[in-house]
Write an enzyme that holds these catalytic residues in place. Structure first.
Site, PDB file in Angstrom:
ATOM      1  N   LYS A  11       0.831  -1.214   0.000  1.00 26.19           N
ATOM      2  CA  LYS A  11       0.000   0.000   0.000  1.00 26.19           C
ATOM      3  C   LYS A  11       0.865   1.264   0.000  1.00 26.19           C
ATOM      4  CE  LYS A  11      -3.940  -2.062   2.469  1.00 26.19           C
ATOM      5  NZ  LYS A  11      -4.909  -1.827   3.565  1.00 26.19           N
ATOM      6  N   TYR A  51     -12.506  -2.250  -2.770  1.00 26.98           N
ATOM      7  CA  TYR A  51     -13.033  -2.150  -1.400  1.00 26.98           C
ATOM      8  C   TYR A  51     -14.546  -1.966  -1.386  1.00 26.98           C
ATOM      9  CZ  TYR A  51      -8.264  -2.000   0.407  1.00 26.98           C
ATOM     10  OH  TYR A  51      -6.968  -2.340   0.745  1.00 26.98           O
ATOM     11  N   PHE A  59     -15.358   5.421   7.038  1.00 30.53           N
ATOM     12  CA  PHE A  59     -13.938   5.634   6.756  1.00 30.53           C
ATOM     13  C   PHE A  59     -13.576   5.349   5.302  1.00 30.53           C
ATOM     14  CE2 PHE A  59     -14.613   1.473   8.765  1.00 30.53           C
ATOM     15  CZ  PHE A  59     -14.101   0.606   7.802  1.00 30.53           C
ATOM     16  N   ARG A  87      -2.082 -14.831   4.018  1.00 26.00           N
ATOM     17  CA  ARG A  87      -2.890 -14.139   5.040  1.00 26.00           C
ATOM     18  C   ARG A  87      -2.277 -14.325   6.435  1.00 26.00           C
ATOM     19  NH1 ARG A  87      -7.085 -10.317   4.139  1.00 26.00           N
ATOM     20  NH2 ARG A  87      -8.249 -11.111   5.912  1.00 26.00           N
ATOM     21  N   THR A  93      -5.779  -7.235  10.556  1.00 21.06           N
ATOM     22  CA  THR A  93      -6.062  -5.925   9.954  1.00 21.06           C
ATOM     23  C   THR A  93      -5.645  -4.790  10.890  1.00 21.06           C
ATOM     24  OG1 THR A  93      -8.005  -6.954   8.967  1.00 21.06           O
ATOM     25  CG2 THR A  93      -7.893  -4.547   8.872  1.00 21.06           C
ATOM     26  N   ARG A 104       2.210  -7.132   9.088  1.00 17.98           N
ATOM     27  CA  ARG A 104       1.507  -6.021   9.744  1.00 17.98           C
ATOM     28  C   ARG A 104       1.964  -5.859  11.194  1.00 17.98           C
ATOM     29  NH1 ARG A 104      -4.553  -7.109   7.298  1.00 17.98           N
ATOM     30  NH2 ARG A 104      -4.398  -5.756   5.445  1.00 17.98           N
ATOM     31  N   ASN A 114      -1.929   0.056   7.065  1.00 16.84           N
ATOM     32  CA  ASN A 114      -1.546  -1.272   7.563  1.00 16.84           C
ATOM     33  C   ASN A 114      -0.724  -2.048   6.539  1.00 16.84           C
ATOM     34  OD1 ASN A 114      -3.654  -1.884   5.904  1.00 16.84           O
ATOM     35  ND2 ASN A 114      -4.838  -3.019   7.414  1.00 16.84           N
ATOM     36  N   HIS A 117      -2.140  -5.248   1.489  1.00 17.87           N
ATOM     37  CA  HIS A 117      -3.402  -5.961   1.302  1.00 17.87           C
ATOM     38  C   HIS A 117      -3.052  -7.370   0.870  1.00 17.87           C
ATOM     39  CE1 HIS A 117      -7.290  -7.185  -0.322  1.00 17.87           C
ATOM     40  NE2 HIS A 117      -6.605  -7.636  -1.355  1.00 17.87           N
ATOM     41  N   GLU A 128      -9.260 -10.659  -7.792  1.00 13.47           N
ATOM     42  CA  GLU A 128      -8.294  -9.563  -7.595  1.00 13.47           C
ATOM     43  C   GLU A 128      -7.099  -9.674  -8.533  1.00 13.47           C
ATOM     44  OE1 GLU A 128      -9.401  -8.528  -2.957  1.00 13.47           O
ATOM     45  OE2 GLU A 128      -7.470  -9.473  -3.379  1.00 13.47           O
TER      46      GLU A 128
HETATM   47  P1  ADP Z   1      -8.170  -6.722   5.379  1.00 11.10           P
HETATM   48  O1  ADP Z   1      -7.359  -5.676   4.641  1.00 11.10           O
HETATM   49  O2  ADP Z   1      -7.399  -7.261   6.561  1.00 11.10           O
HETATM   50  O3  ADP Z   1      -8.691  -7.809   4.474  1.00 11.10           O
HETATM   51  P2  ADP Z   1     -10.784  -5.369   5.448  1.00 11.10           P
HETATM   52  O4  ADP Z   1     -11.113  -5.918   4.089  1.00 11.10           O
HETATM   53  O5  ADP Z   1     -11.806  -5.488   6.525  1.00 11.10           O
HETATM   54  O6  ADP Z   1      -9.424  -5.997   6.031  1.00 11.10           O
HETATM   55  O7  ADP Z   1     -10.462  -3.821   5.304  1.00 11.10           O
HETATM   56  C1  ADP Z   1      -9.781  -3.326   4.209  1.00 11.10           C
HETATM   57  C2  ADP Z   1      -8.872  -2.193   4.644  1.00 11.10           C
HETATM   58  O8  ADP Z   1      -9.672  -1.088   5.081  1.00 11.10           O
HETATM   59  C3  ADP Z   1      -7.995  -2.542   5.832  1.00 11.10           C
HETATM   60  O9  ADP Z   1      -6.805  -3.207   5.457  1.00 11.10           O
HETATM   61  C4  ADP Z   1      -7.724  -1.156   6.444  1.00 11.10           C
HETATM   62  O10 ADP Z   1      -6.628  -0.508   5.797  1.00 11.10           O
HETATM   63  C5  ADP Z   1      -8.995  -0.396   6.129  1.00 11.10           C
HETATM   64  N1  ADP Z   1      -9.872  -0.366   7.304  1.00 11.10           N
HETATM   65  C6  ADP Z   1     -10.598  -1.393   7.816  1.00 11.10           C
HETATM   66  N2  ADP Z   1     -11.284  -1.008   8.901  1.00 11.10           N
HETATM   67  C7  ADP Z   1     -10.966   0.312   9.102  1.00 11.10           C
HETATM   68  C8  ADP Z   1     -11.355   1.316  10.067  1.00 11.10           C
HETATM   69  N3  ADP Z   1     -12.204   1.026  11.058  1.00 11.10           N
HETATM   70  N4  ADP Z   1     -10.836   2.551   9.942  1.00 11.10           N
HETATM   71  C9  ADP Z   1      -9.982   2.859   8.932  1.00 11.10           C
HETATM   72  N5  ADP Z   1      -9.585   1.971   7.987  1.00 11.10           N
HETATM   73  C10 ADP Z   1     -10.077   0.720   8.064  1.00 11.10           C
END
Ligand code: ADP
Length: 152
Positions: A11, A51, A59, A87, A93, A104, A114, A117, A128
């Site tokens: 990212k 997303y 957010f 993963r 996350t 992470r 973070n 992805h 994807e």
């Molecule tokens: P992952 O990336 O672990 O698969 P998600 O698909 O739930 O998790 O979320 C996608 C991305 O959105 C996360 O990696 C994170 O950067 C961002 N994100 C998730 N929840 C939040 C939050 N509460 N506030 C800000 N950013 C968030």
């Protein structure tokens, strides 16, 4: 267990912190095969598609902004059970929950920064990989034993 492929995105937060090489090295050191790699920007449509499950979240605007701050580096990785393995290496996350030793856990400083992805499951990985790579940007090759390169 069949050989499968998965997608990782380095990212913008990690690109800005000059962690790209270190993150790629983590996968290489673990013996994971890179079959595609490219730097690219994510336009609005791409972020919204990638997303889409978070589009209604408050957010989401922040996600969009952070994902477009710099180019991302997309990686296609291949191996047995690779979606799950990547993963596990990625970690939780939330940086506060991500275990030390995971990518992470070791580098993530906030939810929106973070670091990487990684596709969550097999179906997501297929979708994807198609989103980020054209067919001719993914490669098939065999890895040789290091000694095979030796002249001695
Ligand atoms: P992952 O990336 O672990 O698969 P998600 O698909 O739930 O998790 O979320 C996608 C991305 O959105 C996360 O990696 C994170 O950067 C961002 N994100 C998730 N929840 C939040 C939050 N509460 N506030 C800000 N950013 C968030």
């Amino acid at each position: 267990m069949a050989i499968e492929r998965t997608l990782v995105l380095v990212k913008p937060g990690a690109v800005q912190r000059e962690l790209t090489g270190e993150i790629i090295t983590r996968f290489e050191r673990k013996g994971i095969k890179i079959v595609g790699i490219k730097m690219m920007t994510m336009d609005d449509d791409m972020v919204e598609e990638h997303y889409s499950h978070l589009k209604e979240m408050p957010f989401f605007g922040n996600i969009k902004k952070t994902m477009q701050r710099t180019p991302i580096v997309a990686l296609a990785l291949e191996g047995h059970d690779i979606v799950k393995r990547v993963r596990v290496l990625t970690g939780d996350t939330n940086p506060r929950e991500a275990a030390p030793g995971t990518i992470r856990g070791d580098y993530s400083i906030s939810l929106s920064n973070n670091v990487i992805h990684a596709s969550a499951n097999h179906k997501e990985a297929l979708d994807e990989l198609q989103r980020f790579f054209k067919e001719d940007e993914l490669f098939n090759y065999n890895r040789m034993n290091v000694m095979d390169y030796s002249d001695n």
